[in-house]
Design an enzyme around this catalytic site. Structure first.
Site, PDB file in Angstrom:
ATOM      1  N   ASN A 103      -8.738  -4.730  -8.089  1.00 24.05           N
ATOM      2  CA  ASN A 103      -7.625  -4.208  -8.894  1.00 24.05           C
ATOM      3  C   ASN A 103      -6.360  -4.889  -8.376  1.00 24.05           C
ATOM      4  O   ASN A 103      -5.850  -4.532  -7.320  1.00 24.05           O
ATOM      5  CB  ASN A 103      -7.547  -2.676  -8.716  1.00 24.05           C
ATOM      6  CG  ASN A 103      -6.307  -2.091  -9.364  1.00 24.05           C
ATOM      7  OD1 ASN A 103      -5.612  -2.761 -10.123  1.00 24.05           O
ATOM      8  ND2 ASN A 103      -6.030  -0.827  -9.058  1.00 24.05           N
ATOM      9  N   LYS A 120      -3.457  -4.734  -9.503  1.00 23.97           N
ATOM     10  CA  LYS A 120      -2.227  -3.956  -9.741  1.00 23.97           C
ATOM     11  C   LYS A 120      -1.151  -4.879 -10.314  1.00 23.97           C
ATOM     12  O   LYS A 120      -1.482  -5.835 -11.016  1.00 23.97           O
ATOM     13  CB  LYS A 120      -1.776  -3.237  -8.462  1.00 23.97           C
ATOM     14  CG  LYS A 120      -2.936  -2.462  -7.827  1.00 23.97           C
ATOM     15  CD  LYS A 120      -2.508  -1.449  -6.825  1.00 23.97           C
ATOM     16  CE  LYS A 120      -3.742  -0.745  -6.273  1.00 23.97           C
ATOM     17  NZ  LYS A 120      -3.440   0.429  -5.486  1.00 23.97           N
ATOM     18  N   HIS A 162      -6.308   5.539 -13.423  1.00 19.43           N
ATOM     19  CA  HIS A 162      -5.992   5.223 -12.027  1.00 19.43           C
ATOM     20  C   HIS A 162      -4.923   6.210 -11.547  1.00 19.43           C
ATOM     21  O   HIS A 162      -4.050   6.608 -12.317  1.00 19.43           O
ATOM     22  CB  HIS A 162      -5.482   3.781 -11.907  1.00 19.43           C
ATOM     23  CG  HIS A 162      -5.356   3.357 -10.474  1.00 19.43           C
ATOM     24  ND1 HIS A 162      -4.278   3.714  -9.702  1.00 19.43           N
ATOM     25  CD2 HIS A 162      -6.190   2.644  -9.683  1.00 19.43           C
ATOM     26  CE1 HIS A 162      -4.461   3.229  -8.479  1.00 19.43           C
ATOM     27  NE2 HIS A 162      -5.609   2.578  -8.436  1.00 19.43           N
ATOM     28  N   GLU A 193      -2.344   5.879  -9.944  1.00 18.29           N
ATOM     29  CA  GLU A 193      -0.948   5.434 -10.155  1.00 18.29           C
ATOM     30  C   GLU A 193      -0.519   5.674 -11.603  1.00 18.29           C
ATOM     31  O   GLU A 193       0.661   5.903 -11.873  1.00 18.29           O
ATOM     32  CB  GLU A 193      -0.807   3.956  -9.740  1.00 18.29           C
ATOM     33  CG  GLU A 193      -0.856   3.828  -8.213  1.00 18.29           C
ATOM     34  CD  GLU A 193      -1.423   2.520  -7.679  1.00 18.29           C
ATOM     35  OE1 GLU A 193      -1.512   1.542  -8.444  1.00 18.29           O
ATOM     36  OE2 GLU A 193      -1.786   2.483  -6.480  1.00 18.29           O
ATOM     37  N   GLU A 218     -11.561   7.615  -6.001  1.00 17.42           N
ATOM     38  CA  GLU A 218     -10.464   7.069  -5.201  1.00 17.42           C
ATOM     39  C   GLU A 218      -9.598   8.212  -4.685  1.00 17.42           C
ATOM     40  O   GLU A 218      -8.704   8.687  -5.391  1.00 17.42           O
ATOM     41  CB  GLU A 218      -9.603   6.135  -6.056  1.00 17.42           C
ATOM     42  CG  GLU A 218     -10.318   4.905  -6.551  1.00 17.42           C
ATOM     43  CD  GLU A 218      -9.339   3.767  -6.814  1.00 17.42           C
ATOM     44  OE1 GLU A 218      -9.542   2.692  -6.231  1.00 17.42           O
ATOM     45  OE2 GLU A 218      -8.370   3.959  -7.563  1.00 17.42           O
ATOM     46  N   GLY A 225      -3.965   2.345  -0.695  1.00 15.05           N
ATOM     47  CA  GLY A 225      -2.852   1.545  -0.192  1.00 15.05           C
ATOM     48  C   GLY A 225      -2.268   2.060   1.114  1.00 15.05           C
ATOM     49  O   GLY A 225      -1.224   1.595   1.559  1.00 15.05           O
ATOM     50  N   SER A 236      -8.376   1.727   0.236  1.00 12.33           N
ATOM     51  CA  SER A 236      -8.372   0.969   1.484  1.00 12.33           C
ATOM     52  C   SER A 236      -9.748   0.454   1.892  1.00 12.33           C
ATOM     53  O   SER A 236     -10.054   0.346   3.079  1.00 12.33           O
ATOM     54  CB  SER A 236      -7.730   1.781   2.616  1.00 12.33           C
ATOM     55  OG  SER A 236      -6.386   2.105   2.279  1.00 12.33           O
TER      56      SER A 236
HETATM   57  P1  PGA Z   1      -6.299  -0.166  -2.094  1.00 15.71           P
HETATM   58  O1  PGA Z   1      -6.218   0.218  -3.657  1.00 15.71           O
HETATM   59  O2  PGA Z   1      -7.619  -0.847  -1.891  1.00 15.71           O
HETATM   60  O3  PGA Z   1      -5.122  -1.085  -1.869  1.00 15.71           O
HETATM   61  O4  PGA Z   1      -6.204   1.106  -1.340  1.00 15.71           O
HETATM   62  C1  PGA Z   1      -7.342   0.669  -4.351  1.00 15.71           C
HETATM   63  C2  PGA Z   1      -6.954   1.042  -5.750  1.00 15.71           C
HETATM   64  O5  PGA Z   1      -5.859   1.578  -5.960  1.00 15.71           O
HETATM   65  O6  PGA Z   1      -7.723   0.807  -6.712  1.00 15.71           O
END
Ligand code: PGA
Length: 248
Positions: free
Chosen positions: A9, A11, A94, A96, A165, A171, A209
Site C-alpha cells: 500500500n 499510500k 482502510h 486512514e 490492520e 505506521g 508495521s
Molecule cells: P504500515 O502500513 O505497514 O506502514 O504500518 C500498513 C497499512 O496502512 O496498510
C-alpha cells in the site's frame, strides 16, 4: 497449501520517476517469488502501472473507490474507471479513510460491492484502535466492520480479501504479536465460515508495521494468509524480503 498474498500500500507516496525505479528494482527480484503480489498505488499512477507491469506477475490495485457508479460526484473515481486501467485489487475501508474521511461501515460495504461488480477484488480493511483494544472491544469492532460487508455482499463475499490492520500498529512501528494477530484472524475466519462455504480458501491479510524482520513469523500463523504492507513496500529490498518469506 494456498498461495499467500502480499499487497503493498503505497499510500500518498511516489512520483513517475520514483515509481519506475521502485518497480524495476522489485521486478528484478520477482523470478524466485511464488506467492501472489500486488501494489496499490495512487490513482493517477494506475496508467503507469498498466504500462510498466503488463505481463508481470506483480498485479496492481487502487486505494479507494467511489460508492457511486457514475455522475455528479466531483473528485471521485468509479470502479469501472479503475477497471479500465487493469486494476485487480482495491483497498476499501482502510483505517486512514475511516478516520480522515469519516467512512462508515455501510459506506465501506457499498464500496466493496462496487468493486466486486466491476470484477475488482476488494481488500476490506478492518481493525481496532488502541483505545478499543484497551477497552476489550477488539472482537466486537472487527466483527461489526466485517458484518456490514458480509450483509451487503451476500454470496459474493467469498470473492473478497480481508485485511486485519490494528489501527495502533499502522505506521507506528508497533506490530501485533503473531499470537495477537492469529487470535483476531481466527475470529474473522469463523465469521466468514458462518457466511460462506468458501471461507477456508479466502485470504485474510495482516497489516500494521509488517516488515522484512517480522514478516516470516506473522506469515507462519495458520490464519495469516498474507500481508498488507505500507512503509516497507516503498523499499524494494524490504518488499522483496517479505515476498520471499511469503513464498516459502
Ligand atoms: P504500515 O502500513 O505497514 O506502514 O504500518 C500498513 C497499512 O496502512 O496498510
Amino acid at each position: 497449501m494456498k498461495s499467500k498474498l502480499i499487497v503493498g500500500n503505497w499510500k500518498m507516496n511516489g512520483g513517475l520517476q520514483a515509481n519506475s525505479a521502485l518497480l524495476s528494482a522489485i521486478q528484478s527480484g520477482l523470478s524466485s517469488v511464488t506467492c501472489r503480489a500486488a501494489v496499490c498505488v495512487p490513482s493517477p499512477y494506475l496508467a503507469q502501472m498498466q504500462t510498466l507491469l503488463v505481463g508481470s506477475s506483480l498485479a496492481w490495485g487502487a486505494q479507494d473507490v467511489s460508492a457511486h457508479e457514475s455522475g455528479a460526484y466531483t473528485g471521485e473515481v468509479s470502479a469501472s474507471m479503475l477497471r479500465d486501467f487493469g486494476v485487480r485489487y482495491c483497498l476499501v475501508g482502510h483505517s486512514e479513510r475511516r478516520q480522515y474521511h469519516a467512512e462508515s461501515d455501510t459506506l465501506v460495504a457499498t464500496k466493496a460491492q462496487r468493486a466486486l461488480s466491476a470484477g475488482i477484488t476488494p481488500i476490506v480493511c478492518v481493525g481496532e484502535t488502541q483505545a478499543e483494544r484497551a477497552a476489550g472491544q477488539t472482537e466486537a469492532v472487527v466483527k461489526r466492520q466485517l458484518a456490514a460487508v458480509i450483509h451487503a455482499n451476500g454470496h459474493c463475499i467469498s470473492e473478497i480479501v480481508v485485511a486485519y490492520e490494528p489501527v495502533w500498529a499502522i505506521g507506528t512501528g508497533l506490530t501485533a504479536s503473531p499470537e495477537q494477530a492469529q487470535v483476531v484472524h481466527g475470529l474473522l475466519r469463523k465469521q466468514l465460515q458462518a457466511a460462506t462455504a468458501q471461507a477456508d480458501r479466502m485470504a485474510i491479510l495482516y497489516g500494521g508495521s509488517m516488515n522484512a524482520e517480522n514478516a516470516a513469523t506473522l506469515l507462519a500463523q495458520p490464519d495469516v494468509d498474507g500481508g498488507l504492507i505500507g512503509g516497507a513496500a516503498l523499499k524494494a529490498d524490504d518488499f522483496l524480503t517479505i515476498l520471499a518469506s511469503a513464498s516459502r
